[in-house]
Design a protein around this motif. Structure first.
Motif, PDB file in Angstrom:
ATOM      1  N   PHE A  16       0.849  -1.192   0.000  1.00  0.00           N
ATOM      2  CA  PHE A  16       0.000   0.000   0.000  1.00  0.00           C
ATOM      3  C   PHE A  16       0.884   1.241   0.000  1.00  0.00           C
ATOM      4  N   ARG A  17       0.291   2.374  -0.388  1.00  0.00           N
ATOM      5  CA  ARG A  17       0.980   3.656  -0.327  1.00  0.00           C
ATOM      6  C   ARG A  17       0.951   4.179   1.096  1.00  0.00           C
ATOM      7  N   GLY A  18       2.120   4.439   1.651  1.00  0.00           N
ATOM      8  CA  GLY A  18       2.188   4.928   3.015  1.00  0.00           C
ATOM      9  C   GLY A  18       1.498   6.260   3.188  1.00  0.00           C
ATOM     10  N   SER A  19       1.680   7.185   2.239  1.00  0.00           N
ATOM     11  CA  SER A  19       1.078   8.511   2.353  1.00  0.00           C
ATOM     12  C   SER A  19      -0.445   8.430   2.374  1.00  0.00           C
ATOM     13  N   VAL A  20      -1.011   7.467   1.621  1.00  0.00           N
ATOM     14  CA  VAL A  20      -2.467   7.309   1.604  1.00  0.00           C
ATOM     15  C   VAL A  20      -2.958   6.768   2.944  1.00  0.00           C
ATOM     16  N   ALA A  21      -2.255   5.783   3.471  1.00  0.00           N
ATOM     17  CA  ALA A  21      -2.648   5.210   4.764  1.00  0.00           C
ATOM     18  C   ALA A  21      -2.581   6.253   5.871  1.00  0.00           C
ATOM     19  N   VAL A  22      -1.556   7.098   5.838  1.00  0.00           N
ATOM     20  CA  VAL A  22      -1.439   8.156   6.850  1.00  0.00           C
ATOM     21  C   VAL A  22      -2.535   9.191   6.670  1.00  0.00           C
ATOM     22  N   ALA A  23      -2.802   9.588   5.411  1.00  0.00           N
ATOM     23  CA  ALA A  23      -3.834  10.592   5.152  1.00  0.00           C
ATOM     24  C   ALA A  23      -5.212  10.114   5.583  1.00  0.00           C
ATOM     25  N   GLU A  24      -5.449   8.799   5.491  1.00  0.00           N
ATOM     26  CA  GLU A  24      -6.754   8.243   5.881  1.00  0.00           C
ATOM     27  C   GLU A  24      -6.819   7.922   7.374  1.00  0.00           C
ATOM     28  N   GLY A  25      -5.745   8.193   8.102  1.00  0.00           N
ATOM     29  CA  GLY A  25      -5.750   7.980   9.539  1.00  0.00           C
ATOM     30  C   GLY A  25      -5.596   6.526   9.954  1.00  0.00           C
ATOM     31  N   LEU A  26      -5.159   5.661   9.024  1.00  0.00           N
ATOM     32  CA  LEU A  26      -4.998   4.246   9.349  1.00  0.00           C
ATOM     33  C   LEU A  26      -3.699   3.984  10.103  1.00  0.00           C
ATOM     34  N   LEU A  27      -2.669   4.777   9.774  1.00  0.00           N
ATOM     35  CA  LEU A  27      -1.365   4.628  10.404  1.00  0.00           C
ATOM     36  C   LEU A  27      -0.745   6.007  10.570  1.00  0.00           C
ATOM     37  N   THR A  28       0.357   6.037  11.293  1.00  0.00           N
ATOM     38  CA  THR A  28       1.167   7.249  11.373  1.00  0.00           C
ATOM     39  C   THR A  28       2.529   6.945  10.777  1.00  0.00           C
ATOM     40  N   TRP A  29       3.274   7.994  10.453  1.00  0.00           N
ATOM     41  CA  TRP A  29       4.615   7.778   9.926  1.00  0.00           C
ATOM     42  C   TRP A  29       5.501   7.078  10.949  1.00  0.00           C
ATOM     43  N   ALA A  30       5.274   7.379  12.211  1.00  0.00           N
ATOM     44  CA  ALA A  30       6.047   6.717  13.265  1.00  0.00           C
ATOM     45  C   ALA A  30       5.782   5.216  13.267  1.00  0.00           C
ATOM     46  N   MET A  31       4.510   4.825  13.075  1.00  0.00           N
ATOM     47  CA  MET A  31       4.185   3.401  12.998  1.00  0.00           C
ATOM     48  C   MET A  31       4.881   2.744  11.806  1.00  0.00           C
ATOM     49  N   LEU A  32       4.883   3.422  10.656  1.00  0.00           N
ATOM     50  CA  LEU A  32       5.484   2.842   9.449  1.00  0.00           C
ATOM     51  C   LEU A  32       6.993   2.634   9.608  1.00  0.00           C
ATOM     52  N   HIS A  33       7.599   3.406  10.484  1.00  0.00           N
ATOM     53  CA  HIS A  33       9.026   3.245  10.723  1.00  0.00           C
ATOM     54  C   HIS A  33       9.311   2.176  11.772  1.00  0.00           C
ATOM     55  N   GLY A  34       8.251   1.543  12.303  1.00  0.00           N
ATOM     56  CA  GLY A  34       8.405   0.513  13.313  1.00  0.00           C
ATOM     57  C   GLY A  34       8.656  -0.863  12.712  1.00  0.00           C
ATOM     58  N   PRO A  35       8.799  -1.873  13.567  1.00  0.00           N
ATOM     59  CA  PRO A  35       9.175  -3.217  13.107  1.00  0.00           C
ATOM     60  C   PRO A  35       8.059  -3.985  12.406  1.00  0.00           C
ATOM     61  N   ALA A  36       6.820  -3.499  12.452  1.00  0.00           N
ATOM     62  CA  ALA A  36       5.707  -4.248  11.864  1.00  0.00           C
ATOM     63  C   ALA A  36       5.611  -4.076  10.354  1.00  0.00           C
ATOM     64  N   TRP A  37       6.336  -3.107   9.787  1.00  0.00           N
ATOM     65  CA  TRP A  37       6.160  -2.763   8.381  1.00  0.00           C
ATOM     66  C   TRP A  37       7.469  -2.849   7.624  1.00  0.00           C
ATOM     67  N   ARG A  38       7.376  -3.216   6.354  1.00  0.00           N
ATOM     68  CA  ARG A  38       8.544  -3.290   5.481  1.00  0.00           C
ATOM     69  C   ARG A  38       8.376  -2.300   4.337  1.00  0.00           C
ATOM     70  N   ARG A  39       9.414  -1.500   4.118  1.00  0.00           N
ATOM     71  CA  ARG A  39       9.395  -0.545   3.010  1.00  0.00           C
ATOM     72  C   ARG A  39       9.895  -1.249   1.753  1.00  0.00           C
ATOM     73  N   LEU A  40       9.062  -1.300   0.708  1.00  0.00           N
ATOM     74  CA  LEU A  40       9.419  -1.968  -0.544  1.00  0.00           C
ATOM     75  C   LEU A  40       9.989  -0.998  -1.564  1.00  0.00           C
ATOM     76  N   LEU A  41       9.311   0.131  -1.722  1.00  0.00           N
ATOM     77  CA  LEU A  41       9.678   1.175  -2.665  1.00  0.00           C
ATOM     78  C   LEU A  41       9.419   2.509  -1.985  1.00  0.00           C
ATOM     79  N   PRO A  42       9.859   3.610  -2.562  1.00  0.00           N
ATOM     80  CA  PRO A  42       9.509   4.892  -1.976  1.00  0.00           C
ATOM     81  C   PRO A  42       7.985   5.035  -1.796  1.00  0.00           C
TER      82      PRO A  42
END
Length: 304
Positions: A16-42
């Protein structure tokens, strides 16, 4: 002990697009930088439970989120989505870009620029992809010759492309790069070929001057009863050549193969069997064995 972070259902397994998830209030950027998520592409992430590094489909889904308008997954990546697996799992995703489109380079993306009209794009399982016909047209123009033939026959075998339609498409697109190679591939293409290694074996024998031969030939006994289907055959000489994959080493397949070979021998057939090692590493010896068998049968035919 802290409770595990809640994972939104829609983000639990697909990129999924991180910016979209953050904009929709599903996650925060801090959460995306945590161990539960893997960055595949920008700006493209996936949950760790859905992270499958060797799964080309996951990478296609990730790359599709970054595609500009008019672009599509193409080449061997598109063939993979159409059911023809022709690439290693760590291969980058091939993307076909219209000439005016822009996309940032990335090690997981192989960018190709070409004319891409709307008629050559479709959606497969939700992903923008070149049509099976355009995919076959593109792969049939890319050497080496054996790889081009393997790709085209794999798509023909999946029945997502028909040979007359591909020939008509090629005739309607003269002057494209690789056209001479494609014409040669279309002259050789055999829709009945069942595997890439079978294609390679057949081409090896044809290049050695051992054609014509018949693919997927039904062998029948003197009473017309079905005995077996063989990969490649010279019916008049009752000589068959087959490719043995790894599955033939399994105990159940081994017993079936023994009974099948005995039945073919009783019907007067000589069967030669080859492995990937024979085709790729010992092509001259493979050709010599087949040539010898054909010569012997031609000079001392088996009584019918």
């Amino acid at each position: 002990m802290p409770s595990p972070a809640r994972v939104p259902r829609r983000l639990s397994f697909l990129p999924f697009r991180g910016s979209v998830a953050v904009a929709e209030g599903l996650l925060t950027w801090a959460m995306l930088h945590g161990p539960a998520w893997r960055r595949l592409l920008p700006d493209v992430y996936v949950h760790r439970d859905g992270h499958r590094p060797d799964d080309h489909r996951m990478w296609c889904e990730a790359v599709a989120l970054r595609l500009p308008a008019g672009a599509a997954v193409a080449g061997r990546s598109a063939a993979y989505l159409w059911g023809a697996d022709l690439l290693p799992r760590d291969a980058p995703v091939t993307v076909l870009l219209p000439r005016a489109a822009r996309m940032r380079p990335h090690p997981r993306v192989h960018l190709v620029r070409s004319v891409l009209p709307d008629v050559d794009r479709t959606r497969f399982a939700g992903l923008p992809v070149t049509t099976a016909l355009r995919t076959a047209f593109d792969l049939g123009r890319q050497g080496p010759r054996v790889d081009a033939l393997v790709a085209v026959e794999a798509l023909l075998h999946r029945r997502v492309v028909k040979l007359p339609a591909l020939r008509a498409y090629a005739a309607a697109h003269p002057g494209w790069p690789g056209g001479a190679l494609l014409r040669e591939v279309l002259a050789l293409a055999e829709p009945l070929s069942e595997s890439p290694m079978e294609t390679r074996l057949r081409l090896l024998l044809l290049d050695a001057g051992l054609g014509p031969l018949t693919a997927q030939h039904d062998v029948r006994d003197a009473r017309g009863r079905f005995v077996a289907r063989v990969d490649l055959a010279w019916p008049a000489l009752r000589v068959a050549v087959e490719y043995d994959g790894d599955h033939h080493r399994e105990r159940a397949h081994f017993r079936q193969d023994v009974a099948r070979l005995n039945a073919l021998r009783a019907a007067g057939w000589l069967v030669l069997r080859f492995t990937a090692d024979d085709v790729l590493r010992h092509p001259r010896a493979t050709v010599a064995l087949v040539r010898q068998a054909l010569t012997e049968r031609a000079t001392t035919p088996v009584a019918r």
